[in-house]
Write an enzyme that holds these catalytic residues in place. Structure first.
Site, PDB file in Angstrom:
ATOM      1  N   HIS A 151      36.529  39.930  41.887  1.00 39.05           N
ATOM      2  CA  HIS A 151      36.744  38.697  41.206  1.00 39.05           C
ATOM      3  C   HIS A 151      35.665  37.691  41.040  1.00 39.05           C
ATOM      4  O   HIS A 151      34.926  37.029  40.200  1.00 39.05           O
ATOM      5  CB  HIS A 151      37.889  37.902  41.376  1.00 39.05           C
ATOM      6  CG  HIS A 151      39.074  38.303  41.016  1.00 39.05           C
ATOM      7  ND1 HIS A 151      39.464  38.892  39.843  1.00 39.05           N
ATOM      8  CD2 HIS A 151      40.409  38.789  41.851  1.00 39.05           C
ATOM      9  CE1 HIS A 151      40.682  39.377  39.655  1.00 39.05           C
ATOM     10  NE2 HIS A 151      41.149  39.463  40.701  1.00 39.05           N
ATOM     11  N   HIS A 177      38.733  43.160  47.153  1.00 41.27           N
ATOM     12  CA  HIS A 177      39.447  42.424  45.849  1.00 41.27           C
ATOM     13  C   HIS A 177      38.906  41.249  45.273  1.00 41.27           C
ATOM     14  O   HIS A 177      38.600  41.278  44.039  1.00 41.27           O
ATOM     15  CB  HIS A 177      41.141  42.582  46.087  1.00 41.27           C
ATOM     16  CG  HIS A 177      41.741  42.214  45.018  1.00 41.27           C
ATOM     17  ND1 HIS A 177      42.314  43.519  44.077  1.00 41.27           N
ATOM     18  CD2 HIS A 177      42.050  41.096  44.186  1.00 41.27           C
ATOM     19  CE1 HIS A 177      42.851  42.893  43.267  1.00 41.27           C
ATOM     20  NE2 HIS A 177      42.753  41.500  43.247  1.00 41.27           N
ATOM     21  N   GLU A 178      39.087  40.319  46.168  1.00 40.09           N
ATOM     22  CA  GLU A 178      38.746  39.049  45.705  1.00 40.09           C
ATOM     23  C   GLU A 178      37.098  38.854  45.745  1.00 40.09           C
ATOM     24  O   GLU A 178      36.712  38.070  44.765  1.00 40.09           O
ATOM     25  CB  GLU A 178      39.077  37.712  46.722  1.00 40.09           C
ATOM     26  CG  GLU A 178      40.622  37.905  46.976  1.00 40.09           C
ATOM     27  CD  GLU A 178      41.718  37.744  45.557  1.00 40.09           C
ATOM     28  OE1 GLU A 178      40.922  37.151  44.755  1.00 40.09           O
ATOM     29  OE2 GLU A 178      42.679  38.249  45.724  1.00 40.09           O
ATOM     30  N   GLU A 187      40.866  41.812  36.516  1.00 39.39           N
ATOM     31  CA  GLU A 187      41.396  42.662  37.546  1.00 39.39           C
ATOM     32  C   GLU A 187      40.719  43.912  37.295  1.00 39.39           C
ATOM     33  O   GLU A 187      40.702  44.795  38.415  1.00 39.39           O
ATOM     34  CB  GLU A 187      43.052  42.660  37.102  1.00 39.39           C
ATOM     35  CG  GLU A 187      43.806  41.699  37.316  1.00 39.39           C
ATOM     36  CD  GLU A 187      43.735  41.029  38.868  1.00 39.39           C
ATOM     37  OE1 GLU A 187      43.501  41.960  39.741  1.00 39.39           O
ATOM     38  OE2 GLU A 187      43.746  39.989  39.337  1.00 39.39           O
TER      39      GLU A 187
END
Length: 492
Positions: free
Chosen positions: A261, A257-258, A287
């Site tokens: 980003h 997830h990170e 997101e």
């Protein structure tokens, strides 16, 4: 020097200082000594004072007026638009308020973390009440007679409103609730992963996953945080993760997830560094990059097959025998408490609850002293489970402790955007699953870089997604994807 050149030079220094302030925040959440909290709060307040003074410098208005006739291309025009928007917003916020928010939210992070670790809501509520008071003041200043919550939301998702988000949620909720009920009542139920998984092994595997997604370790690093986040841009974008020894998926998918980003920030056109274009255009678009990485790519049958091949050796065996069952386990739907650990079916329901609660907090319909009771009642209503402890309830998220009111709905918008992007990406990359099965997510990352990342803030959020996909933004692709995926897993 022309007005446009003077403005760009001034903006360059402001962007550099803003990046330094962000690095202070990363340090506080990862390696700063616990005893340094008060000093860091003063440092953050001082940085905010300098930045606020620069962002409200009267010369910006003069340069903007003069530069209007000097615009030569789309990039110049967009930079003036973004700088002007920020200038108008910042001039409405008193310097005292900006400094006090920076100081208090810096202190509040440690207070929240301690309250979370000791399950002591009461020790955090006075601080949250103070933050809420300041955020209401900020919202009123920014709204200038308009809707206070919309004024805060505009910081994270320009152009969105509580009304427009409510319409999206009204579309999502019925089909998500129906899908959840169907899944929970299905005869086929995936087996849960069970066991103890050493922290160092989890982190080693998480690093392999980050590499599979093309994370540039020469411009990034991975650390541990209470609440995973990414930080930085241009040539330095760092990720954090967390480890739960009974749940390696927490670490692995927090990392992916990170990375989503950070890949966005590191993929922005290098010519935009130290300009208003040199960052992700909105939190919703941001997101979308983390959620599509984590879910549509990272939880796909192809990628989980590659991951499964590495799990038994890494952890000395598993209680799951084959790649198909492992894929089902990764995507297992269960009535958990934690938003960041939630399955794709229920995740947006967590966001809808927070959206309603924080709107009531900003509007004054709900006070911080009543928040835990309101949270627990709403959670029981929406999820059918009573909250057992504050760290699984009102203390689970860091956002309100750092003043991020208006942030939560961007997670759901990100899922909607990701649904649209995934539909187009799958059509454009027919060989993607073959690459993912080999542990190579870079074709997907490169497609996203070309269609989303490189543009930075050049294109507004909704037009950016519509350019990338060739269709209007809609919740339909996300809902269709979820119903097809989980219908197959649960044999609905």
């Amino acid at each position: 020097m022309s007005d446009l050149d003077a403005l760009m030079e001034f903006q360059r220094t402001s962007e550099a200082l803003s990046s330094v302030a962000e690095r202070l925040g990363w340090d506080q959440e990862t390696v700063m000594p616990r005893g340094a909290a008060e000093q860091r709060a003063e440092e953050m307040a001082a940085m905010e004072a300098v930045l606020h003074e620069r962002r409200t410098d009267p010369r910006i208005g003069e340069w903007l007026d003069g530069a209007a006739s000097e615009v030569e291309d789309e990039e110049d025009a967009r930079m003036l638009e973004l700088i002007g928007r920020d200038f108008r917003r910042q001039t409405r916020i008193p310097a005292r308020l900006a400094m006090e928010l920076a100081r208090l939210t810096s202190l509040a992070q440690g207070i929240w973390a301690e309250a979370r670790s000791t399950e002591d809501v009461a020790s955090f509520i006075p601080t949250l009440s103070d933050i809420l008071m300041l955020k209401r003041e900020e919202a009123a200043a920014l709204a200038d007679g308009g809707d206070a919550y919309d004024a805060l939301l505009d910081d994270y998702e320009p152009g969105a409103s509580a009304e427009s988000i409510s319409r999206i949620f009204a579309t999502l909720r019925p089909r998500l609730v129906q899908l959840r009920d169907d899944v929970m009542g299905a005869e086929r139920q995936p087996k849960a992963l069970d066991g103890q998984f050493p922290a160092e092994t989890q982190l080693r595997l998480a690093r392999q996953c980050a590499t599979a997604f093309g994370y540039d370790w020469t411009r990034g690093r991975m650390d541990i945080a209470v609440h995973p986040f990414s930080s930085g841009r241009w040539q330095d974008s760092r990720i954090t993760t967390r480890v739960v020894t009974s749940d390696p998926f927490n670490c692995i998918y927090s990392t992916i997830h990170e990375v989503g980003h950070s890949n966005y920030e590191l993929g922005i056109d290098s010519d935009y560094a130290f300009t208003a274009l040199g960052r992700g255009v909105s939190l919703g678009v941001h997101e979308s990059q983390s959620r599509i990485s984590e879910n549509q790519i990272g939880r796909s049958r192809a990628f989980t097959g590659w991951l499964f091949d590495r799990m038994p050796d890494a952890f000395d065996g598993l209680n799951i025998d084959n790649a198909d069952d492992f894929y089902a386990s990764v995507n297992r739907v269960s009535p958990g408490y934690i938003r960041t650990e939630s399955d794709e079916v229920q995740y947006n329901l967590h966001i809808m609850m927070r959206f309603d609660l924080e709107r009531d907090l900003i509007a004054g319909r709900l006070d911080a002293t009543d928040l835990e009771e309101a949270w627990n009642a709403r959670f029981l209503k929406d999820f059918g489970v009573a909250v057992d402890k504050p760290s699984n309830g009102v203390l689970q998220d860091v956002h309100w402790s750092v003043g991020l009111f208006g942030y939560f709905p961007t997670y759901a918008l990100g899922n909607v955007y990701a649904g649209c992007l995934n539909q187009s990406m799958q059509a454009a990359l027919p060989e993607l699953d073959a690459a993912l099965a080999e542990g190579d997510a870079t074709p997907a990352v490169e497609w996203l870089r070309e269609n989303v990342h490189r543009h930075g803030s050049l294109v507004a959020p909704v037009p950016l997604i519509e350019r990338a996909t060739g269709t209007q933004v809609s919740a339909q692709p996300l809902l269709d994807y979820l119903e097809e995926k989980f219908g197959a897993i649960y044999a609905l």
